[in-house]
Design a protein around this motif. Structure first.
Motif, PDB file in Angstrom:
ATOM      1  N   SER A   1       0.857  -1.182   0.000  1.00  0.00           N
ATOM      2  CA  SER A   1       0.000   0.000   0.000  1.00  0.00           C
ATOM      3  C   SER A   1       0.894   1.233   0.000  1.00  0.00           C
ATOM      4  O   SER A   1       2.086   1.155   0.253  1.00  0.00           O
ATOM      5  N   CYS A   2       0.294   2.355  -0.275  1.00  0.00           N
ATOM      6  CA  CYS A   2       1.030   3.614  -0.375  1.00  0.00           C
ATOM      7  C   CYS A   2       0.866   4.397   0.931  1.00  0.00           C
ATOM      8  O   CYS A   2      -0.232   4.472   1.477  1.00  0.00           O
ATOM      9  N   LYS A   3       1.962   4.956   1.411  1.00  0.00           N
ATOM     10  CA  LYS A   3       1.891   5.805   2.601  1.00  0.00           C
ATOM     11  C   LYS A   3       1.494   7.213   2.156  1.00  0.00           C
ATOM     12  O   LYS A   3       2.094   7.762   1.242  1.00  0.00           O
ATOM     13  N   THR A   4       0.490   7.772   2.787  1.00  0.00           N
ATOM     14  CA  THR A   4       0.078   9.135   2.466  1.00  0.00           C
ATOM     15  C   THR A   4      -0.020   9.944   3.745  1.00  0.00           C
ATOM     16  O   THR A   4      -1.031   9.917   4.424  1.00  0.00           O
ATOM     17  N   GLN A   5       1.043  10.618   4.063  1.00  0.00           N
ATOM     18  CA  GLN A   5       1.054  11.503   5.223  1.00  0.00           C
ATOM     19  C   GLN A   5       1.524  12.867   4.735  1.00  0.00           C
ATOM     20  O   GLN A   5       2.709  13.175   4.729  1.00  0.00           O
TER      21      GLN A   5
END
Length: 134
Positions: A20-24
């Motif tokens: 999954s992609c980290k989105t912060q």
């Protein structure tokens, strides 16, 4: 207990063997929305395998339109661009909920394997989708 490991900017969920992609995002709420801010925020999403490409199209189109309008880097964007950008930022967190298998389970012994490719284009973008069935 599932362990998450950071791999090339993505999250690897070892128990389920999914990526999954980290989105912060780190943006200040009161900062004016400029071409510089759109580019800075868009580049906070690191995706070396390109599975976020459909989502990342929105800031790219916004930037393309700002070039057409010949806006300067620190000039505040028109209201409709600001609305699109803020909506995109709000929805970006949902990106981390999408999980893709790390391994597609394809082996040389597969007797029947089909790969399907679909593509389409518009005046503003093009897209390709590829999947396998067996």
């Amino acid at each position: 207990m599932e362990e998450n490991i950071s791999v090339l900017g993505l999250e690897w969920h070892t128990d389920s063997d999914m990526l999954s992609c980290k989105t912060q995002l780190t943006i200040e709420r009161d900062k004016p929305v400029t071409k510089r801010l759109v580019l800075a925020v868009a580049h906070q999403v690191f995706d070396p395998i390109g599975f976020t490409a459909p989502v990342m199209l929105i800031p790219k189109l916004i930037l393309q339109e700002t070039w057409d309008l010949k806006l300067k880097w620190d000039e505040i964007l028109p209201d409709d661009f600001i609305r699109k950008f803020k909506m995109w930022c709000l929805q970006l967190n949902a990106l981390s909920e999408i999980k893709l298998p790390r391994w597609l389970n394809i082996s040389p012994t597969d007797v029947s394997l089909s790969v399907h490719v679909f593509c389409d284009a518009s005046q503003r973008a093009y897209a390709v989708c590829l999947f396998k069935s067996s």
